[in-house]
Design an enzyme around this catalytic site. Sequence first.
Site, PDB file in Angstrom:
ATOM      1  N   GLY A   3       4.437  -7.224  -4.822  1.00 16.96           N
ATOM      2  CA  GLY A   3       5.848  -7.129  -4.471  1.00 16.96           C
ATOM      3  C   GLY A   3       6.031  -6.175  -3.298  1.00 16.96           C
ATOM      4  O   GLY A   3       5.119  -5.407  -2.959  1.00 16.96           O
ATOM      5  N   HIS A  54      11.180  -2.899 -10.591  1.00 13.81           N
ATOM      6  CA  HIS A  54      10.535  -1.914  -9.707  1.00 13.81           C
ATOM      7  C   HIS A  54      11.048  -2.084  -8.268  1.00 13.81           C
ATOM      8  O   HIS A  54      11.384  -1.104  -7.593  1.00 13.81           O
ATOM      9  CB  HIS A  54       9.014  -2.127  -9.795  1.00 13.81           C
ATOM     10  CG  HIS A  54       8.173  -1.288  -8.891  1.00 13.81           C
ATOM     11  ND1 HIS A  54       7.284  -0.343  -9.361  1.00 13.81           N
ATOM     12  CD2 HIS A  54       8.053  -1.253  -7.532  1.00 13.81           C
ATOM     13  CE1 HIS A  54       6.670   0.224  -8.337  1.00 13.81           C
ATOM     14  NE2 HIS A  54       7.117  -0.310  -7.215  1.00 13.81           N
ATOM     15  N   GLU A  55      11.122  -3.346  -7.806  1.00  8.23           N
ATOM     16  CA  GLU A  55      11.544  -3.585  -6.413  1.00  8.23           C
ATOM     17  C   GLU A  55      13.040  -3.315  -6.231  1.00  8.23           C
ATOM     18  O   GLU A  55      13.453  -2.786  -5.196  1.00  8.23           O
ATOM     19  CB  GLU A  55      11.206  -5.023  -5.986  1.00  8.23           C
ATOM     20  CG  GLU A  55       9.731  -5.407  -6.083  1.00  8.23           C
ATOM     21  CD  GLU A  55       8.787  -4.450  -5.404  1.00  8.23           C
ATOM     22  OE1 GLU A  55       9.204  -3.756  -4.460  1.00  8.23           O
ATOM     23  OE2 GLU A  55       7.625  -4.377  -5.834  1.00  8.23           O
ATOM     24  N   HIS A  77      13.591   0.213  -5.703  1.00 13.20           N
ATOM     25  CA  HIS A  77      13.354   0.639  -4.311  1.00 13.20           C
ATOM     26  C   HIS A  77      14.638   0.490  -3.486  1.00 13.20           C
ATOM     27  O   HIS A  77      14.969   1.365  -2.682  1.00 13.20           O
ATOM     28  CB  HIS A  77      12.260  -0.204  -3.663  1.00 13.20           C
ATOM     29  CG  HIS A  77      10.858   0.266  -3.915  1.00 13.20           C
ATOM     30  ND1 HIS A  77      10.433   1.545  -3.631  1.00 13.20           N
ATOM     31  CD2 HIS A  77       9.770  -0.378  -4.415  1.00 13.20           C
ATOM     32  CE1 HIS A  77       9.146   1.663  -3.939  1.00 13.20           C
ATOM     33  NE2 HIS A  77       8.714   0.515  -4.425  1.00 13.20           N
ATOM     34  N   GLN A 132      10.693  -0.190   1.715  1.00 17.52           N
ATOM     35  CA  GLN A 132       9.335   0.330   1.915  1.00 17.52           C
ATOM     36  C   GLN A 132       8.833   0.146   3.342  1.00 17.52           C
ATOM     37  O   GLN A 132       7.883   0.798   3.754  1.00 17.52           O
ATOM     38  CB  GLN A 132       8.366  -0.354   0.942  1.00 17.52           C
ATOM     39  CG  GLN A 132       8.610   0.023  -0.515  1.00 17.52           C
ATOM     40  CD  GLN A 132       7.707  -0.765  -1.431  1.00 17.52           C
ATOM     41  OE1 GLN A 132       8.019  -1.887  -1.803  1.00 17.52           O
ATOM     42  NE2 GLN A 132       6.576  -0.184  -1.787  1.00 17.52           N
ATOM     43  N   CYS A 157       2.251   1.186  -6.784  1.00 19.99           N
ATOM     44  CA  CYS A 157       3.250   1.056  -5.720  1.00 19.99           C
ATOM     45  C   CYS A 157       2.541   1.225  -4.390  1.00 19.99           C
ATOM     46  O   CYS A 157       1.763   2.171  -4.216  1.00 19.99           O
ATOM     47  CB  CYS A 157       4.336   2.133  -5.878  1.00 19.99           C
ATOM     48  SG  CYS A 157       5.635   2.016  -4.629  1.00 19.99           S
ATOM     49  N   LEU A 158       2.819   0.316  -3.474  1.00 20.80           N
ATOM     50  CA  LEU A 158       2.156   0.382  -2.169  1.00 20.80           C
ATOM     51  C   LEU A 158       2.600   1.622  -1.390  1.00 20.80           C
ATOM     52  O   LEU A 158       1.914   2.038  -0.459  1.00 20.80           O
ATOM     53  CB  LEU A 158       2.447  -0.894  -1.370  1.00 20.80           C
ATOM     54  CG  LEU A 158       1.960  -2.186  -2.056  1.00 20.80           C
ATOM     55  CD1 LEU A 158       2.382  -3.412  -1.262  1.00 20.80           C
ATOM     56  CD2 LEU A 158       0.449  -2.164  -2.268  1.00 20.80           C
TER      57      LEU A 158
HETATM   58  O1  K1U Z   1       4.897  -1.213  -3.871  1.00 21.45           O
HETATM   59  C1  K1U Z   1       5.383  -2.115  -4.516  1.00 21.45           C
HETATM   60  O2  K1U Z   1       6.559  -2.109  -4.818  1.00 21.45           O
HETATM   61  C2  K1U Z   1       4.484  -3.256  -4.947  1.00 21.45           C
HETATM   62  C3  K1U Z   1       3.835  -3.035  -6.304  1.00 21.45           C
HETATM   63  C4  K1U Z   1       4.576  -3.882  -7.301  1.00 21.45           C
HETATM   64  C5  K1U Z   1       4.308  -3.603  -8.750  1.00 21.45           C
HETATM   65  C6  K1U Z   1       3.061  -3.735  -9.299  1.00 21.45           C
HETATM   66  C7  K1U Z   1       2.845  -3.508 -10.641  1.00 21.45           C
HETATM   67  C8  K1U Z   1       3.900  -3.172 -11.448  1.00 21.45           C
HETATM   68  C9  K1U Z   1       5.142  -3.024 -10.896  1.00 21.45           C
HETATM   69  C10 K1U Z   1       5.350  -3.262  -9.546  1.00 21.45           C
HETATM   70  C11 K1U Z   1       2.374  -3.449  -6.159  1.00 21.45           C
HETATM   71  O3  K1U Z   1       2.077  -4.539  -5.819  1.00 21.45           O
HETATM   72  S1  K1U Z   1       1.170  -2.274  -6.551  1.00 21.45           S
HETATM   73  C12 K1U Z   1      -0.378  -3.142  -6.325  1.00 21.45           C
HETATM   74  C13 K1U Z   1      -0.681  -4.112  -7.410  1.00 21.45           C
HETATM   75  O4  K1U Z   1      -0.066  -4.097  -8.443  1.00 21.45           O
HETATM   76  C14 K1U Z   1      -1.741  -5.113  -7.206  1.00 21.45           C
HETATM   77  C15 K1U Z   1      -2.625  -5.038  -6.175  1.00 21.45           C
HETATM   78  C16 K1U Z   1      -3.617  -6.010  -6.020  1.00 21.45           C
HETATM   79  C17 K1U Z   1      -3.703  -7.040  -6.888  1.00 21.45           C
HETATM   80  C18 K1U Z   1      -2.831  -7.124  -7.941  1.00 21.45           C
HETATM   81  C19 K1U Z   1      -1.856  -6.169  -8.108  1.00 21.45           C
HETATM   82 ZN    ZN Z   2       6.830   0.153  -5.173  1.00 19.15          ZN
END
Ligand code: K1U
Ligand code: ZN
Length: 167
Positions: A46, A133-134, A137, A51, A91-92
């Site tokens: 996401g 979560h998004e 943000h 972000q 979270c990225l």
């Molecule tokens: O930064 C963000 O908002 C994105 C975040 C979204 C999220 C993930 C897990 C739970 C709630 C919200 C991410 O994508 S973090 C990275 C991640 O989960 C992932 C990375 C590589 C492969 C699969 C998942």
């Molecule tokens: Zn995030």
Amino acid sequence: MALLKILQYPDRRLHTLAQPVTEVTEAIRRLAADMAETMYAAPGVGLAATQVDRHIRMIVIDISEEKNDLMVFINPQILERDGEITHEEGCLSVPGIYEKVSRAEHVKVSAQNVEGQLFEQEAHGLLATCLQHEIDHLNGRVFVEYLSRLKQDRIRNKLLKQQRETM
Ligand code: K1U
Ligand code: ZN
């Protein structure tokens, strides 16, 4: 398409309240495409416009294994929420930190798509977690704010140290 720079916690711009999208234009569609490319490259499931330092109410999500189910939500609003689920979240904008957060297990969301048409989406499990979560943000909230003050301080100090070391 272009890869966008992702703001890193504790950047204060992550706490900006995003503004509604008043018209779904070609520029909005281009930003959605760039956000999707940035999310896939990261990689993540996401990304919110906040972000990438664009303070408008738009998010992209793809939780599919094959990375072929992109969902774009413009002006998303949670209409219903129920139940509770605890997921490990990442979270990225908070690289390398994964923590358990409890949220609603089911949500019903309304939004506009990239054509500007209204739609509703029911979500459970990871999709429900990701949507909440998004949308957080867009409201200037980062998931670490659900953690204890002590954990937040540790995460902040760890990331500030990493950022100093890579400058
Ligand atoms: O930064 C963000 O908002 C994105 C975040 C979204 C999220 C993930 C897990 C739970 C709630 C919200 C991410 O994508 S973090 C990275 C991640 O989960 C992932 C990375 C590589 C492969 C699969 C998942
Ligand atoms: Zn995030």
